[in-house]
Design an enzyme around this catalytic site. Structure first.
Site, PDB file in Angstrom:
ATOM      1  CE  LYS A  95     -50.252  22.994  10.014  1.00  0.00           C
ATOM      2  NZ  LYS A  95     -50.680  21.329  10.435  1.00  0.00           N
TER       3      LYS A  95
ATOM      4  CG  ASP B  59     -53.550  25.993  11.477  1.00  0.00           C
ATOM      5  OD1 ASP B  59     -54.053  26.549  10.571  1.00  0.00           O
ATOM      6  OD2 ASP B  59     -54.014  25.131  12.172  1.00  0.00           O
TER       7      ASP B  59
ATOM      8  CG  ASP C 152     -57.279  20.678   7.938  1.00  0.00           C
ATOM      9  OD1 ASP C 152     -57.123  21.562   7.575  1.00  0.00           O
ATOM     10  OD2 ASP C 152     -57.623  20.255   9.257  1.00  0.00           O
TER      11      ASP C 152
HETATM   12  C1  9PG Z   1     -55.134  21.783  14.383  1.00  0.00           C
HETATM   13  C2  9PG Z   1     -55.269  21.531  13.185  1.00  0.00           C
HETATM   14  C3  9PG Z   1     -54.793  21.351  11.763  1.00  0.00           C
HETATM   15  C4  9PG Z   1     -54.653  20.860  10.855  1.00  0.00           C
HETATM   16  C5  9PG Z   1     -54.930  22.521   9.887  1.00  0.00           C
HETATM   17  C6  9PG Z   1     -56.029  23.105  10.899  1.00  0.00           C
HETATM   18  O1  9PG Z   1     -62.890  23.652  12.732  1.00  0.00           O
HETATM   19  N1  9PG Z   1     -62.292  23.638  11.560  1.00  0.00           N
HETATM   20  O2  9PG Z   1     -62.663  24.358  10.779  1.00  0.00           O
HETATM   21  C7  9PG Z   1     -60.776  24.074  11.191  1.00  0.00           C
HETATM   22  C8  9PG Z   1     -60.563  23.971   9.995  1.00  0.00           C
HETATM   23  C9  9PG Z   1     -59.628  23.408   9.805  1.00  0.00           C
HETATM   24  C10 9PG Z   1     -58.389  22.764  10.701  1.00  0.00           C
HETATM   25  C11 9PG Z   1     -59.463  22.279  11.401  1.00  0.00           C
HETATM   26  C12 9PG Z   1     -60.417  22.975  12.240  1.00  0.00           C
HETATM   27  O3  9PG Z   1     -57.447  22.095  10.534  1.00  0.00           O
HETATM   28  O4  9PG Z   1     -55.075  22.742   9.231  1.00  0.00           O
HETATM   29  O5  9PG Z   1     -53.441  20.940   9.866  1.00  0.00           O
HETATM   30  O6  9PG Z   1     -53.033  21.829  11.918  1.00  0.00           O
HETATM   31  O7  9PG Z   1     -55.918  23.134  12.119  1.00  0.00           O
HETATM   32  O8  9PG Z   1     -55.941  22.274  14.901  1.00  0.00           O
END
Ligand code: 9PG
Length: 497
Positions: A313, A315, A374
């Protein structure tokens, strides 16, 4: 040139370099297109930049304000789309005509934006020097027009070449994030693996929380036996090991930034481009056009594949596509795609799920694509959605809305709507809200959960088991209405923003 395009009874005054009829519409060429429409304050289909970015139909006279929290902007959408928020689209946008059909303008190349108001639909693209972007323009039934656009995108961007059985049916995934977040440990993983026995998952995926730092992709002290040993245990339990990585971003404290500050994506003044704020501070993006960075990415992916992880995955990928000054003179999405190509090659047959990823630029390379924000074990967080005007934050409502807006991608890539819930423990979702999420999952065909087996009562465990074993027939009756098995599913509530 200026011309009047005749399309399904519409006459559209248009400014374009050239145009040519094609089955289902026109191919237009130009980096600055202007189309005059006569629909007035109709509905506009907005398509956000990356996985989490808002994608849905909006009323052109709605007063959706831009998100408030500026340091988080890169996590929300592309800066150019936020500048004219919300009536902007990444790659594609559409307007609803007076007869209910839609006028779609969709780029067939990268780094293209669409913008609309009550009189004009514009397309603008920023390709490499000397290149003129091609677009598809069509007027017709929504599903037909999007299907034709998807077909043309597939001709340009391809589909992954993998012969893996998961190409036919996406893997069923257990993911650690939506139960324990970063509080994973070797002990908890072993305990969970034992509890999952008998449940037909294909992949057991560790999420964020195993690494030293963002940028230092080695096991932290919570995994004393190391990541290779853990992959062995997961495989021994009967699952393909899966691992989360954010390979294109780095925390300032990582050894990568300490030792190779010259690898960061920078702005015109030479400052590192802030790529967002998370993990207690801001983080940066790598310049993936640098040969040294490409080597690093290739080695990183090979390393984790050699540890035994067959599902990755990847990210926070949008970061590498942000505007900036690069070693090679490439625009954001083109640069990102180069980086993804390097990782695709290094990954071999491993399944690549991309997340926080630019959408069009991932097509043809990623096996799976997260198509929404999410989910969370609650419906909405109004402080963030209403008061901070951010519809990309964690929450089931936000996730359903944007995923619904991205179902047209299904012929091109496996579309991941994020996990669904079976537990009632540590869950504030109401039964009908859980049902809606579960139905969305069945519509996409990508099934995953994060529920810890020891949080489930026997009935919930059985429901999870049945869910993993069955794929109900799905029929889309309209944009918001579906039939899933024998259930009528109505997602009309997502219109309320
Ligand atoms: C792990 C997560 C999970 C999740 C992903 C992602 O700060 N933010 O805007 C933010 C957005 C999405 C996010 C985390 C933080 O989630 O989508 O499935 O893997 O990272 O950190």
């Amino acid at each position: 040139m200026q011309t009047i395009l005749e399309l399904e009874g519409l006459s559209l005054p248009t400014q374009v370099e050239s145009f040519q009829p094609i089955q289902g519409g026109y191919i237009l060429r130009g980096n600055q297109l202007v189309l005059i429409h006569s629909f007035g304050y109709t509905k506009f289909y907005r398509h956000g930049f990356h996985s989490w970015s808002l994608s849905c139909w909006l009323d052109l006279d709605c007063s959706l304000e831009p998100p408030v929290v500026k340091p988080l902007y890169p996590q929300f959408d592309h800066p150019a789309l936020l500048a004219d928020y919300p009536f902007t689209g990444s790659g594609v946008g559409a307007l609803q005509g007076t007869d209910g059909r839609i006028l779609l303008l969709g780029a067939l190349g990268l780094d293209a934006h669409v913008k609309a108001d009550h009189q004009v639909l514009r397309g603008s693209a920023d390709p490499a020097e000397g290149v003129i972007t091609e677009w598809f323009l069509a007027y017709g039934e929504e599903q037909t027009v999007f299907a034709r656009y998807a077909e043309l995108l597939r001709e340009r961007l391809g589909t992954p070449k993998s012969t893996h059985p998961w190409r036919v049916q996406p893997p069923r995934v257990w993911c650690s994030w939506y139960s324990v977040f970063s509080n994973i440990s070797e002990e908890l993983i072993h305990h969970t693996l034992a509890g999952l026995q008998g449940l037909p998952f294909d992949v057991f995926q560790l999420d964020d929380g195993w690494q030293m730092n963002i940028g230092d992709w080695e096991a932290n002290p919570k995994f004393p036996s190391g990541m290779l040993a853990l992959a062995r245990s997961i495989r021994g339990a009967g699952y393909t090991p899966g691992l989360w990585l954010a390979p294109l971003i780095v925390q300032p404290k990582s050894s990568m930034v300490q030792n190779h500050a010259d690898w960061l994506l920078r702005d015109g003044r030479g400052q590192p481009v802030p790529a967002g704020h998370n993990w207690g501070g801001l983080f940066y993006a790598l310049d993936v056009t640098l040969p040294a960075v490409q080597n690093l990415l290739s080695e990183l992916i090979q390393k984790v594949v050699n540890w035994g992880y067959g599902y990755l995955k990847l990210d926070f990928l949008y970061a590498a596509a942000l505007p900036g000054v690069r070693h090679l003179d490439l625009t954001g999405e083109a640069a990102f795609r180069l980086g993804l190509e390097v990782m695709r090659k290094a990954a071999g047959d491993a399944y690549l799920l991309v997340c926080g990823a630019p959408i069009l630029a991932s097509l043809g390379l990623a096996d799976g694509l997260r198509i929404g924000p999410d989910v969370a074990p609650y419906w909405d967080n109004p402080e963030r959605s209403q008061h901070l005007h951010d519809h990309t934050g964690p929450g089931t409502l936000n996730a359903i809305r944007t995923c619904l807006g991205r179902l047209w991608l299904r012929p091109l890539v496996q579309i991941d709507p994020d996990v669904t819930f079976f537990r009632t423990r540590y869950n504030m979702l109401l039964p009908h809200e859980m049902d809606l999420l579960r139905n969305l999952t069945q519509i996409t065909g990508f099934r995953a959960t994060s529920d810890l087996p020891f949080w489930l009562d026997p009935g919930e465990r059985q429901a999870l088991h049945d869910f993993l074993e069955t794929s109900p027939q799905v029929k889309r009756l309209s944009y918001y209405h579906f039939q899933v098995g024998s259930q009528d599913v109505d997602f009309e509530f997502v219109k309320q923003l």
